[in-house]
Design a protein around this motif. Structure first.
Motif, PDB file in Angstrom:
ATOM      1  N   ARG A 169      98.870  62.907  38.400  1.00  0.00           N
ATOM      2  CA  ARG A 169      97.886  63.405  39.247  1.00  0.00           C
ATOM      3  C   ARG A 169      96.607  62.801  38.932  1.00  0.00           C
ATOM      4  O   ARG A 169      95.734  62.688  39.927  1.00  0.00           O
TER       5      ARG A 169
ATOM      6  N   ARG B 288      87.549  77.248  46.407  1.00  0.00           N
ATOM      7  CA  ARG B 288      86.491  76.300  45.450  1.00  0.00           C
ATOM      8  C   ARG B 288      85.146  77.110  45.073  1.00  0.00           C
ATOM      9  O   ARG B 288      84.601  76.924  44.276  1.00  0.00           O
TER      10      ARG B 288
ATOM     11  N   TYR C 103      93.373  77.287  37.381  1.00  0.00           N
ATOM     12  CA  TYR C 103      92.082  77.353  38.144  1.00  0.00           C
ATOM     13  C   TYR C 103      91.239  76.520  37.367  1.00  0.00           C
ATOM     14  O   TYR C 103      90.584  75.664  38.155  1.00  0.00           O
ATOM     15  N   GLU C 104      91.097  76.192  36.017  1.00  0.00           N
ATOM     16  CA  GLU C 104      90.291  75.673  35.228  1.00  0.00           C
ATOM     17  C   GLU C 104      90.648  74.072  35.565  1.00  0.00           C
ATOM     18  O   GLU C 104      89.574  73.114  35.810  1.00  0.00           O
ATOM     19  N   SER C 105      91.877  73.672  35.677  1.00  0.00           N
ATOM     20  CA  SER C 105      92.348  72.362  35.502  1.00  0.00           C
ATOM     21  C   SER C 105      92.849  71.663  36.803  1.00  0.00           C
ATOM     22  O   SER C 105      93.086  70.601  36.817  1.00  0.00           O
ATOM     23  N   ASN C 106      93.133  72.567  37.750  1.00  0.00           N
ATOM     24  CA  ASN C 106      94.094  72.048  39.015  1.00  0.00           C
ATOM     25  C   ASN C 106      93.252  72.074  40.537  1.00  0.00           C
ATOM     26  O   ASN C 106      93.958  71.602  41.118  1.00  0.00           O
ATOM     27  N   LEU C 107      92.260  72.916  40.441  1.00  0.00           N
ATOM     28  CA  LEU C 107      91.623  73.132  41.664  1.00  0.00           C
ATOM     29  C   LEU C 107      91.186  71.736  42.264  1.00  0.00           C
ATOM     30  O   LEU C 107      91.189  71.755  43.608  1.00  0.00           O
ATOM     31  N   ASP C 108      90.997  70.843  41.478  1.00  0.00           N
ATOM     32  CA  ASP C 108      90.362  69.329  42.048  1.00  0.00           C
ATOM     33  C   ASP C 108      91.780  68.792  42.576  1.00  0.00           C
ATOM     34  O   ASP C 108      91.490  67.679  43.249  1.00  0.00           O
ATOM     35  N   ASP C 109      92.681  69.299  42.544  1.00  0.00           N
ATOM     36  CA  ASP C 109      94.136  68.610  43.157  1.00  0.00           C
ATOM     37  C   ASP C 109      94.059  68.688  44.555  1.00  0.00           C
ATOM     38  O   ASP C 109      94.391  67.926  45.144  1.00  0.00           O
TER      39      ASP C 109
ATOM     40  N   ASP D 298      89.706  66.932  49.385  1.00  0.00           N
ATOM     41  CA  ASP D 298      88.343  67.338  49.962  1.00  0.00           C
ATOM     42  C   ASP D 298      88.221  67.639  51.412  1.00  0.00           C
ATOM     43  O   ASP D 298      87.227  68.253  51.653  1.00  0.00           O
TER      44      ASP D 298
ATOM     45  N   THR E 173      97.017  67.881  49.321  1.00  0.00           N
ATOM     46  CA  THR E 173      96.558  67.476  48.101  1.00  0.00           C
ATOM     47  C   THR E 173      96.255  65.957  47.780  1.00  0.00           C
ATOM     48  O   THR E 173      96.953  65.155  48.911  1.00  0.00           O
ATOM     49  N   LYS E 174      95.135  65.593  47.055  1.00  0.00           N
ATOM     50  CA  LYS E 174      94.847  64.366  47.097  1.00  0.00           C
ATOM     51  C   LYS E 174      95.795  63.101  46.342  1.00  0.00           C
ATOM     52  O   LYS E 174      96.013  62.265  46.993  1.00  0.00           O
TER      53      LYS E 174
END
Length: 344
Positions: free
Chosen positions: A222, A266, A293-299, A302, A115-116
């Motif tokens: 986060r 993703r 799914y809507e709010s945390n996938l970007d955690d 990359d 995680t980032k």
């Protein structure tokens, strides 16, 4: 694929003694009859671990040449103790748990990013009388002076994050009571039963608590609403140095599997299946899975293999751990990382 339970909490002191006595023997990975490398991996039903469940369910480990054996664990110290005793090869961990073990002489290395940012974040009982503006972490922590604070385990990363937030908001960290509430499900129960006023926890507990109306998130660590000292890769994959030296192909295969897994997660075409897997593997209801799914996938990171920027940021994490008095000296990121070669 195999899964097994940790029969009892592994004592860290005993594990350290075992490593010293045995010199970390037997760290080479075996290959089964199908040519798959057998790897023992720590895993828990928490959101940062979702890629491990997905990779198993979708067959990405097998396709990548790995036969995983999963060990279910309850906390970072248990994970690390199992790792240094040889019961685990690869463990996802956080800086607050990892660096003190390294400082005691155990040669652990981070080799991948999960995680980032820190996956520890704040939830506050919905009935707690907060008046601070949304996102104003300093004002929120000042209003939480004297609170009962839920943390996953005493003396670990979650408590360190809580103490840092209080301290950097100008509140004496000792004015609060820190209570071990375990993983998300038991932390939510503690909130619901008014045993705690707030918690520093992980997903899916945050989404579950908010979606059910039990708690609110007045700011997000986060998302960067936090002191600079808390801005670094939150969850990293770790191995012993000896395992890394003896098994470079395992690390390469693992990184490749995780890259494939995150790409699949993703892909919008897989949305419904990702949500379904969240429900079945993390034991969260449908509405919570959709919110995650809507709010945390970007955690999720990359990239998986560590970059120069990641190594530098992990140095910031080490400085944070040092400032908390958990390690005797400061470390640069280069001191406790190992690079996995990536194809051009």
């Amino acid at each position: 694929m195999k899964a097994r339970k940790l029969s009892a909490a592994v004592a860290l002191v005993a594990a350290l003694a075992l490593v010293t006595a045995c010199g970390g023997e037997g760290t080479g990975s075996a290959m089964n009859e199908e040519g798959l490398i057998q790897v023992k991996i720590g895993r828990a039903p928490a959101f940062p671990q979702l890629p491990l469940f997905v990779a198993e369910q979708k067959g990405f480990f097998t396709a990548g040449g790995i036969e995983p054996e999963f060990l279910s664990l309850g906390s970072g110290p248990e994970q690390t103790a199992a790792q240094v005793s040889g019961d685990l090869n690869i463990v996802d961990n956080v800086a607050g748990n990892l660096l003190p073990i390294i400082d005691k002489g155990v040669d652990l290395k981070a080799f991948s990013v999960t995680t980032k940012a820190s996956q520890f974040d704040i939830v506050v009982d919905a009935d707690y009388p907060l008046t601070a503006k949304q996102g104003d972490w300093q004002a929120v922590m000042q209003e939480l002076r004297g609170a009962n604070v839920g943390v996953i385990a005493k003396g670990t990363g979650a408590e360190d994050v809580a103490r840092t937030l209080f301290k950097e908001a100008g509140v004496d960290p000792e004015q609060q009571t820190y209570i071990a509430t375990g993983l998300p499900s038991t932390t939510i129960a503690a909130l619901e039963n008014n045993q705690i006023d707030m918690a520093i926890t992980i997903e899916p507990g945050i989404a579950q608590a908010v979606e059910s109306g039990i708690a609110v998130t007045p700011f997000s660590v986060r998302a960067g609403e936090a002191p600079d000292s808390l801005k670094w890769p939150g969850v990293v994959g770790t191995v012993t140095s000896e395992f890394a030296d003896q098994n470079p192909e395992v690390l390469q295969r693992y990184v490749d599997v995780m890259e494939t897994t995150l790409e699949w997660i993703r892909d919008p075409a897989n949305r419904d299946e990702v949500i379904s897997l969240m429900q079945s593997t993390l034991s969260v209801p449908a509405t919570t899975s959709e919110l995650l799914y809507e709010s945390n996938l970007d955690d999720f990171a990359d990239h998986v293999a560590l970059t120069d920027d990641d190594v530098e940021s992990l140095g910031v994490a080490a400085s944070w751990v040092h400032a908390n008095g958990k390690i005797a000296k400061d470390y640069s990121g280069e001191n406790f990382t190992v690079r996995v070669e990536q194809p051009e």
